[in-house]
Design a protein around this motif. Structure first.
Motif, PDB file in Angstrom:
ATOM      1  N   PRO A  42       0.800  -1.224   0.000  1.00 53.00           N
ATOM      2  CA  PRO A  42       0.000   0.000   0.000  1.00 53.00           C
ATOM      3  C   PRO A  42       0.835   1.277   0.000  1.00 53.00           C
ATOM      4  N   CYS A  43       2.084   1.217   0.476  1.00 48.62           N
ATOM      5  CA  CYS A  43       2.909   2.427   0.577  1.00 48.62           C
ATOM      6  C   CYS A  43       3.175   3.088  -0.765  1.00 48.62           C
ATOM      7  N   VAL A  44       3.019   2.355  -1.868  1.00 45.91           N
ATOM      8  CA  VAL A  44       3.236   2.944  -3.189  1.00 45.91           C
ATOM      9  C   VAL A  44       1.931   3.119  -3.960  1.00 45.91           C
ATOM     10  N   SER A  45       0.821   3.116  -3.224  1.00 49.07           N
ATOM     11  CA  SER A  45      -0.485   3.253  -3.874  1.00 49.07           C
ATOM     12  C   SER A  45      -0.867   4.706  -4.120  1.00 49.07           C
ATOM     13  N   GLY A  46      -0.042   5.644  -3.633  1.00 50.71           N
ATOM     14  CA  GLY A  46      -0.365   7.062  -3.765  1.00 50.71           C
ATOM     15  C   GLY A  46      -1.145   7.616  -2.601  1.00 50.71           C
ATOM     16  N   THR A  47      -1.391   6.792  -1.576  1.00 55.24           N
ATOM     17  CA  THR A  47      -2.099   7.236  -0.378  1.00 55.24           C
ATOM     18  C   THR A  47      -1.083   7.682   0.662  1.00 55.24           C
ATOM     19  N   ALA A  48      -1.100   8.975   0.990  1.00 58.16           N
ATOM     20  CA  ALA A  48      -0.047   9.556   1.818  1.00 58.16           C
ATOM     21  C   ALA A  48      -0.060   9.048   3.254  1.00 58.16           C
ATOM     22  N   SER A  49      -1.180   8.594   3.743  1.00 55.32           N
ATOM     23  CA  SER A  49      -1.281   8.213   5.153  1.00 55.32           C
ATOM     24  C   SER A  49      -0.862   6.769   5.430  1.00 55.32           C
ATOM     25  N   THR A  50      -0.468   6.039   4.403  1.00 61.89           N
ATOM     26  CA  THR A  50      -0.136   4.629   4.570  1.00 61.89           C
ATOM     27  C   THR A  50       1.091   4.453   5.457  1.00 61.89           C
ATOM     28  N   THR A  51       1.018   3.513   6.395  1.00 59.44           N
ATOM     29  CA  THR A  51       2.109   3.263   7.326  1.00 59.44           C
ATOM     30  C   THR A  51       2.694   1.870   7.130  1.00 59.44           C
ATOM     31  N   GLN A  52       3.767   1.586   7.863  1.00 60.03           N
ATOM     32  CA  GLN A  52       4.347   0.253   7.843  1.00 60.03           C
ATOM     33  C   GLN A  52       3.370  -0.792   8.380  1.00 60.03           C
ATOM     34  N   PHE A  53       2.524  -0.387   9.301  1.00 64.82           N
ATOM     35  CA  PHE A  53       1.529  -1.318   9.833  1.00 64.82           C
ATOM     36  C   PHE A  53       0.548  -1.739   8.739  1.00 64.82           C
ATOM     37  N   ASP A  54       0.181  -0.808   7.864  1.00 64.54           N
ATOM     38  CA  ASP A  54      -0.693  -1.144   6.740  1.00 64.54           C
ATOM     39  C   ASP A  54      -0.006  -2.117   5.787  1.00 64.54           C
ATOM     40  N   TYR A  80      13.427  -1.715   2.085  1.00 69.26           N
ATOM     41  CA  TYR A  80      12.356  -1.288   3.002  1.00 69.26           C
ATOM     42  C   TYR A  80      11.471  -2.455   3.415  1.00 69.26           C
ATOM     43  N   GLY A  81      11.345  -3.455   2.554  1.00 69.11           N
ATOM     44  CA  GLY A  81      10.462  -4.581   2.835  1.00 69.11           C
ATOM     45  C   GLY A  81      10.909  -5.460   3.981  1.00 69.11           C
ATOM     46  N   GLY A  82      12.170  -5.308   4.447  1.00 68.62           N
ATOM     47  CA  GLY A  82      12.652  -6.155   5.529  1.00 68.62           C
ATOM     48  C   GLY A  82      11.816  -6.076   6.794  1.00 68.62           C
ATOM     49  N   PRO A  83      11.656  -4.881   7.379  1.00 70.24           N
ATOM     50  CA  PRO A  83      10.820  -4.764   8.574  1.00 70.24           C
ATOM     51  C   PRO A  83       9.348  -5.086   8.319  1.00 70.24           C
ATOM     52  N   ILE A  84       8.902  -4.894   7.078  1.00 69.74           N
ATOM     53  CA  ILE A  84       7.516  -5.210   6.735  1.00 69.74           C
ATOM     54  C   ILE A  84       7.292  -6.716   6.804  1.00 69.74           C
ATOM     55  N   ALA A  85       8.197  -7.474   6.189  1.00 71.11           N
ATOM     56  CA  ALA A  85       8.078  -8.934   6.198  1.00 71.11           C
ATOM     57  C   ALA A  85       8.216  -9.486   7.606  1.00 71.11           C
ATOM     58  N   ALA A 169       4.625   8.727   5.492  1.00 65.11           N
ATOM     59  CA  ALA A 169       4.202   8.161   6.776  1.00 65.11           C
ATOM     60  C   ALA A 169       4.786   6.777   6.991  1.00 65.11           C
ATOM     61  N   ALA A 170       5.014   6.049   5.905  1.00 68.08           N
ATOM     62  CA  ALA A 170       5.595   4.710   6.025  1.00 68.08           C
ATOM     63  C   ALA A 170       7.064   4.792   6.435  1.00 68.08           C
ATOM     64  N   ASN A 171       7.810   5.667   5.795  1.00 70.47           N
ATOM     65  CA  ASN A 171       9.246   5.731   6.067  1.00 70.47           C
ATOM     66  C   ASN A 171       9.603   6.591   7.278  1.00 70.47           C
ATOM     67  N   MET A 172       8.697   7.458   7.687  1.00 71.00           N
ATOM     68  CA  MET A 172       8.978   8.348   8.822  1.00 71.00           C
ATOM     69  C   MET A 172       8.263   7.901  10.092  1.00 71.00           C
ATOM     70  N   GLY A 173       7.626   6.729  10.043  1.00 69.27           N
ATOM     71  CA  GLY A 173       6.796   6.286  11.158  1.00 69.27           C
ATOM     72  C   GLY A 173       7.491   5.313  12.090  1.00 69.27           C
ATOM     73  N   ILE A 174       6.673   4.609  12.863  1.00 66.55           N
ATOM     74  CA  ILE A 174       7.140   3.653  13.856  1.00 66.55           C
ATOM     75  C   ILE A 174       7.206   2.252  13.249  1.00 66.55           C
ATOM     76  N   VAL A 175       8.274   1.533  13.558  1.00 68.57           N
ATOM     77  CA  VAL A 175       8.441   0.162  13.072  1.00 68.57           C
ATOM     78  C   VAL A 175       7.558  -0.775  13.895  1.00 68.57           C
ATOM     79  N   PRO A 176       6.761  -1.623  13.235  1.00 69.05           N
ATOM     80  CA  PRO A 176       5.912  -2.578  13.971  1.00 69.05           C
ATOM     81  C   PRO A 176       6.744  -3.618  14.720  1.00 69.05           C
ATOM     82  N   PRO A 177       6.135  -4.362  15.644  1.00 68.26           N
ATOM     83  CA  PRO A 177       6.834  -5.468  16.315  1.00 68.26           C
ATOM     84  C   PRO A 177       7.427  -6.438  15.287  1.00 68.26           C
ATOM     85  N   GLN A 178       8.616  -6.941  15.595  1.00 68.22           N
ATOM     86  CA  GLN A 178       9.380  -7.734  14.643  1.00 68.22           C
ATOM     87  C   GLN A 178       9.528  -9.191  15.083  1.00 68.22           C
TER      88      GLN A 178
END
Length: 253
Positions: A42-54, A80-85, A169-178
């Motif tokens: 979702p972070c590349v969908s053009g929606t500015a509010s998308t976070t790593q949690f999304d 960037y996908g590392g913390p996401i996965a 918001a994705a790159n400047m936000g909080i990293v989810p639990p890993q």
């Protein structure tokens, strides 16, 4: 499903990219007998509010869909996908999620404030913030940033027009639990180092690995001379590294 059956590889792209970037990697993995699934974050969908949690929730939905069909999975994540996965597989069983492999990817602790970390280093000079609109950002010269030194010029010309603005918001936000920090996680952890990466320099890759347990916790392979985009420049070598890591995961069962 028999543990001798190869797991499905779920491919998680990095910032600004999409599932298109795996075009040459997919057949290289399939040639080794792996089934492959891709995601578009979702972070590349053009929606500015998308976070790593999304993004993590989206990857988790794909992982859980594969598990529901009786498949074992390995998540291969770039940059960037590392913390996401790692966030996406938190709490999932090792019998279903055989492991995750980070491909010249970031390893960040859960709860890290990435925005604060970026401000502490004085920002990212190679990006333009709030472009093309508020809450999105782009790289200033992606052709020279993501692909040297080993991606062929024709592949760079193919890839650059497909890059998309990334959610700030994705790159400047909080990293989810890993998952890699979770003592209950029983899957494997793999890392593919790329020695000539300009985005995540090898010193940073090694520093993150050391801080996350190093060789005692991660199965590590190295692509000598590779830049940040080995899925374009050397997909067969990436596939061979993935197979080697997956084989090590299987031995731990």
């Amino acid at each position: 499903m028999s543990s001798t059956s190869k797991p499905t590889i779920i491919l998680v792209h990095g910032a600004f990219h999409g599932s298109w970037c795996w075009k040459f990697q997919i057949p290289a993995l399939e040639a080794l007998g792996f089934a492959v699934e891709t995601v578009d974050l979702p972070c590349v969908s053009g929606t500015a509010s998308t976070t790593q949690f999304d993004d993590a929730a989206h990857v988790r939905s794909v992982v859980e869909s594969q598990i529901s069909m009786g498949k074992r999975v390995v998540v291969l994540a770039h940059s960037y996908g590392g913390p996401i996965a790692s966030a996406a597989i938190t709490g999932l069983s090792g019998k279903d999620v055989l492991g995750m492999i980070a491909l010249c990817a970031y390893i960040f602790p859960g709860g890290m404030d990435q925005g604060a970390a970026i401000r502490d280093i004085g920002g990212l000079p190679y990006v333009t913030w709030d472009a093309p609109s508020e809450g999105l950002f782009v790289t200033k010269d992606p052709g020279s940033l993501f692909f040297p030194p080993d991606t062929p010029a024709d592949q760079i010309d193919w890839a650059v027009p497909q890059l998309r603005p990334q959610s700030m918001a994705a790159n400047m936000g909080i990293v989810p639990p890993q998952a890699w920090e979770d003592d209950s996680y029983t899957g494997g952890l793999g890392y593919i180092r790329c020695t000539d990466d300009a985005i995540v320099p090898i010193e940073q890759q090694d520093g993150m690995l050391a801080g996350a347990g190093g060789q005692s916790k991660w199965v590590i392979r190295t692509l000598e001379g590779s830049g940040h985009s080995p899925y374009l420049s050397r997909p067969e070598e990436v596939a061979a590294a993935v197979k080697g890591i997956v084989d090590e995961f299987e031995k731990r069962l």
